[in-house]
Enzyme design. Structure first.
Site, PDB file in Angstrom:
ATOM      1  N   LYS A 175       0.500  -1.340  -0.037  1.00 14.75           N
ATOM      2  CA  LYS A 175      -0.316   0.234   0.316  1.00 14.75           C
ATOM      3  C   LYS A 175       0.956   1.207   0.167  1.00 14.75           C
ATOM      4  O   LYS A 175       1.402   1.810   1.096  1.00 14.75           O
ATOM      5  CB  LYS A 175      -1.230  -0.039   1.546  1.00 14.75           C
ATOM      6  CG  LYS A 175      -1.584   0.683   0.912  1.00 14.75           C
ATOM      7  CD  LYS A 175      -2.820   0.931   2.605  1.00 14.75           C
ATOM      8  CE  LYS A 175      -1.772   2.025   3.253  1.00 14.75           C
ATOM      9  NZ  LYS A 175      -1.167   3.484   2.610  1.00 14.75           N
ATOM     10  N   GLU A 178      -1.692   7.070  -0.349  1.00 15.85           N
ATOM     11  CA  GLU A 178      -3.163   7.416  -1.101  1.00 15.85           C
ATOM     12  C   GLU A 178      -2.567   9.267  -1.694  1.00 15.85           C
ATOM     13  O   GLU A 178      -3.808   9.525  -2.714  1.00 15.85           O
ATOM     14  CB  GLU A 178      -4.296   7.407  -0.118  1.00 15.85           C
ATOM     15  CG  GLU A 178      -4.843   6.116  -0.127  1.00 15.85           C
ATOM     16  CD  GLU A 178      -3.797   5.382   0.986  1.00 15.85           C
ATOM     17  OE1 GLU A 178      -2.865   5.746   1.490  1.00 15.85           O
ATOM     18  OE2 GLU A 178      -3.746   4.592   1.233  1.00 15.85           O
ATOM     19  N   GLY A 228       8.366   5.812   7.405  1.00 18.69           N
ATOM     20  CA  GLY A 228       6.786   5.726   7.406  1.00 18.69           C
ATOM     21  C   GLY A 228       7.351   6.957   9.376  1.00 18.69           C
ATOM     22  O   GLY A 228       8.325   6.253   9.786  1.00 18.69           O
ATOM     23  N   GLU A 250      11.369   1.984   8.890  1.00 21.88           N
ATOM     24  CA  GLU A 250      12.135   2.831   8.870  1.00 21.88           C
ATOM     25  C   GLU A 250      10.971   4.041   8.871  1.00 21.88           C
ATOM     26  O   GLU A 250      10.621   4.003   8.636  1.00 21.88           O
ATOM     27  CB  GLU A 250      12.034   2.532   6.867  1.00 21.88           C
ATOM     28  CG  GLU A 250      13.185   0.981   6.653  1.00 21.88           C
ATOM     29  CD  GLU A 250      14.684   1.752   7.122  1.00 21.88           C
ATOM     30  OE1 GLU A 250      15.378   3.206   7.051  1.00 21.88           O
ATOM     31  OE2 GLU A 250      15.734   1.035   6.031  1.00 21.88           O
ATOM     32  N   CYS A 284      13.751  11.529   5.819  1.00 17.96           N
ATOM     33  CA  CYS A 284      14.133  11.303   7.119  1.00 17.96           C
ATOM     34  C   CYS A 284      15.233  10.917   7.330  1.00 17.96           C
ATOM     35  O   CYS A 284      15.352  11.352   8.570  1.00 17.96           O
ATOM     36  CB  CYS A 284      13.630  10.178   6.908  1.00 17.96           C
ATOM     37  SG  CYS A 284      14.077   8.859   5.682  1.00 17.96           S
ATOM     38  N   GLU A 381      10.837  15.694  15.443  1.00 16.91           N
ATOM     39  CA  GLU A 381      11.576  15.642  13.444  1.00 16.91           C
ATOM     40  C   GLU A 381      10.363  16.798  13.557  1.00 16.91           C
ATOM     41  O   GLU A 381       9.310  16.942  12.810  1.00 16.91           O
ATOM     42  CB  GLU A 381      11.021  14.617  12.883  1.00 16.91           C
ATOM     43  CG  GLU A 381      11.356  14.576  11.421  1.00 16.91           C
ATOM     44  CD  GLU A 381      11.082  13.346  11.432  1.00 16.91           C
ATOM     45  OE1 GLU A 381       9.828  12.657  11.686  1.00 16.91           O
ATOM     46  OE2 GLU A 381      11.609  12.950  10.146  1.00 16.91           O
TER      47      GLU A 381
END
Ligand code: NAD
Length: 478
Positions: A175, A178, A228, A250, A284, A381
């Site tokens: 997935k 989106e 994510g 990750e 990231c 972050e």
């Protein structure tokens, strides 16, 4: 040029799914609707699970050479279509067209690496303690995989999952985001055209929480790979625990950049600005906390802000644009709160600090100086184009501050002192360290974090290993 047709891929068939639900995909530079991505129903997800089980049987029984052939063909197709796919990537994600094409080059590189490396899933023979006994350590594909990935690298995040799984002989249900679905679909079309058997790769979209709960509750996938944020990673790992799936995580990072006074300050500042504002800081491994030695901090901050001020912000398809929009409107408010919090803590705003225009989600390259350690941006972050600069006294001071957070993904240091570089390599608590560059990611080297940035590697031999399991076989008298 036509944007990609948005569909699900289940069992080798492209479909709109059976839920009847879709969601719009927006161009973050213009806020225009590019298309509508279909949502998979529970029945569609069940069909994808079944297809991945059947696809696994076919794919694992093929030779690594035959698998390589298909993956190589797909890599060539992606390469040939780079202009079209690159444009789609920019339309849905916002990054400059040149960056999109570079991302597709990397995507192809990862696919080629795993295609090749799949031939090296070596086991070993271990000398036995008994005469006549043979002891074999075998490596096998772990099984069908399920993967969920973030929107910031619609090509690279996706291919690291797909190519790793395929190279090892696994099937996969992925997935992608989106918000940026087209690149994953394009990659899947290339693999299918190259001869990938039905069911080996399945692409689904939907309400993320519903899709992941459904897929992770099934015993069919044997592995979860996620790219994510940290909170979602923890949540998914808990769901995967029910069926004890192996995980690769990750997750987020907050990369310190340690600039020592013996570095070439003007050169480093320019490089650092390029690295910081790449993909509008939505990376990231983006450098996110700049610690500069006291004697050179003003020089660095001035040169960094000057380089940042030269970056042209705009639609990624326009010539000369160096930084595109943020992925969505929600991120504009987040950036503003980081900046407001930093200035309220005494940080000095040198550049930017505001939205650009009122159409599209553009935020100015922003530079803050003298930002104290307790400001939000030094601890959370930012995932955007805001760069905080602070000064440090000496080696012990900067290492303690670099290591103070629960994150541990990328880190960077600039120094001419070899002994200091070696000490940093020993003492920095992160999965990745670059000394005198911002390069921490290539197809052939392991990429991944430690601590709350996750675990497991993508890329390198470690990346293939993540999709393999070990079996020990003894044979006597054969
Ligand atoms: P996020 O975790 O909210 O979403 C990431 C992806 O996961 C998206 O595609 C989203 O649709 C999906 N997702 C969200 N909730 C889900 C759920 N319950 N089940 C399944 N999928 C779900 O993160 P974000 O804020 O959109 O992305 C940015 C984060 O990703 C940052 O923290 C960044 O550092 C991290 N990231 C890490 C890496 C890495 O390799 N370490 C790479 C890129 C991004």
């Amino acid at each position: 040029m036509a944007y990609e047709k948005l569909e699900l891929l289940i069992g080798g068939k492209w479909t709109a799914g059976t839920s009847g639900k879709t969601e719009p995909v927006l161009n973050p530079a213009t806020e225009e609707v590019l298309g509508h991505v279909p949502h998979a129903s529970a029945a569609d997800l069940d069909a994808a699970l079944e297809a991945s089980r059947e696809g696994f049987k076919v794919w694992r029984s093929m030779t690594a050479l035959a698998r390589q052939d298909i993956m190589e063909k797909a890599a060539r197709l992606i390469e040939e279509r780079k202009e079209t796919y690159g444009e789609n990537l920019t339309l849905e994600m916002g990054k400059p067209f040149a960056e999109s094409k570079m991302e597709l080059d990397f995507t192809v590189g990862v696919l080629r690496w795993y295609a090749e490396e799949g031939k090296r899933a070596y086991g070993r023979l271990v000398p036995a303690r008994m005469p006549g006994m043979r002891q074999m350590v075998m490596k096998e594909p772990v099984g069908p995989v399920t993967a969920f990935v973030a929107w910031n690298f619609p090509g690279v995040n996706v291919i690291r999952k797909i190519a790793g799984a395929l190279g090892a002989g696994c099937s996969i249900i992925i997935k992608a985001s989106e918000e940026t679905p087209s690149t994953c679909i394009s990659i899947a079309r290339c693999l299918q055209e190259a001869g990938l058997p039905d069911g080996v790769l399945n692409v689904v979209f939907g309400v993320p929480d519903e899709v992941s709960r459904h897929l992770l509750a099934s015993p069919i996938p044997k592995k979860l790979s996620f790219t994510g944020s940290i909170p979602i990673g923890k949540h998914l790992q808990a769901l995967a625990a029910e069926t004890l799936k192996r995980c690769t995580m990750e997750l987020g990072g907050h990369a310190p950049v340690m600039v020592f006074e013996d570095a070439d300050i003007a050169k480093v500042a320019k490089m650092a600005a390029g690295a910081k504002f790449r993909n509008a800081g939505q990376v990231c491994i983006s450098p996110t906390r700049f610690y500069v030695q006291e004697s050179v901090v003003d020089h660095f901050a001035d040169a960094f802000a000057a380089a940042a001020g030269e970056i042209r912000v705009g639609n990624g398809m326009d010539e000369g644009v160096g930084m595109g929009p943020l992925i969505g409107e929600r991120r504009l408010g987040v950036m503003q709160s980081f900046v407001d919090d930093a200035t309220s803590h005494g940080g000095e705003l040198m550049l930017g600090g505001e939205r650009v225009g009122n159409q599209g989600y553009f935020y100015a390259p922003t530079v803050l100086k003298n930002v104290p350690e307790d400001a939000m941006i030094m601890n959370e972050e930012p995932f955007g184009p805001v760069a905080p600069i602070a000064s440090f006294k000496d080696f012990d001071d900067v290492v303690a501050r670099a290591n103070k957070l629960a994150f541990g993904l990328a880190s960077y240091a600039f120094t001419q002192d070899g002994a200091r570089a070696a000490a940093l390599a020993d003492q920095i608590d992160a999965g990745l360290l670059a000394v005198n560059s911002f390069v921490v990611s290539t197809p052939e080297t392991p990429f991944g974090g430690v601590n709350e940035s996750g675990y497991g590697s993508e890329g390198g031999t470690e990346g293939l290993d993540a999709f393999l399991r070990t079996k020990f076989v003894t044979e006597v008298g054969v």
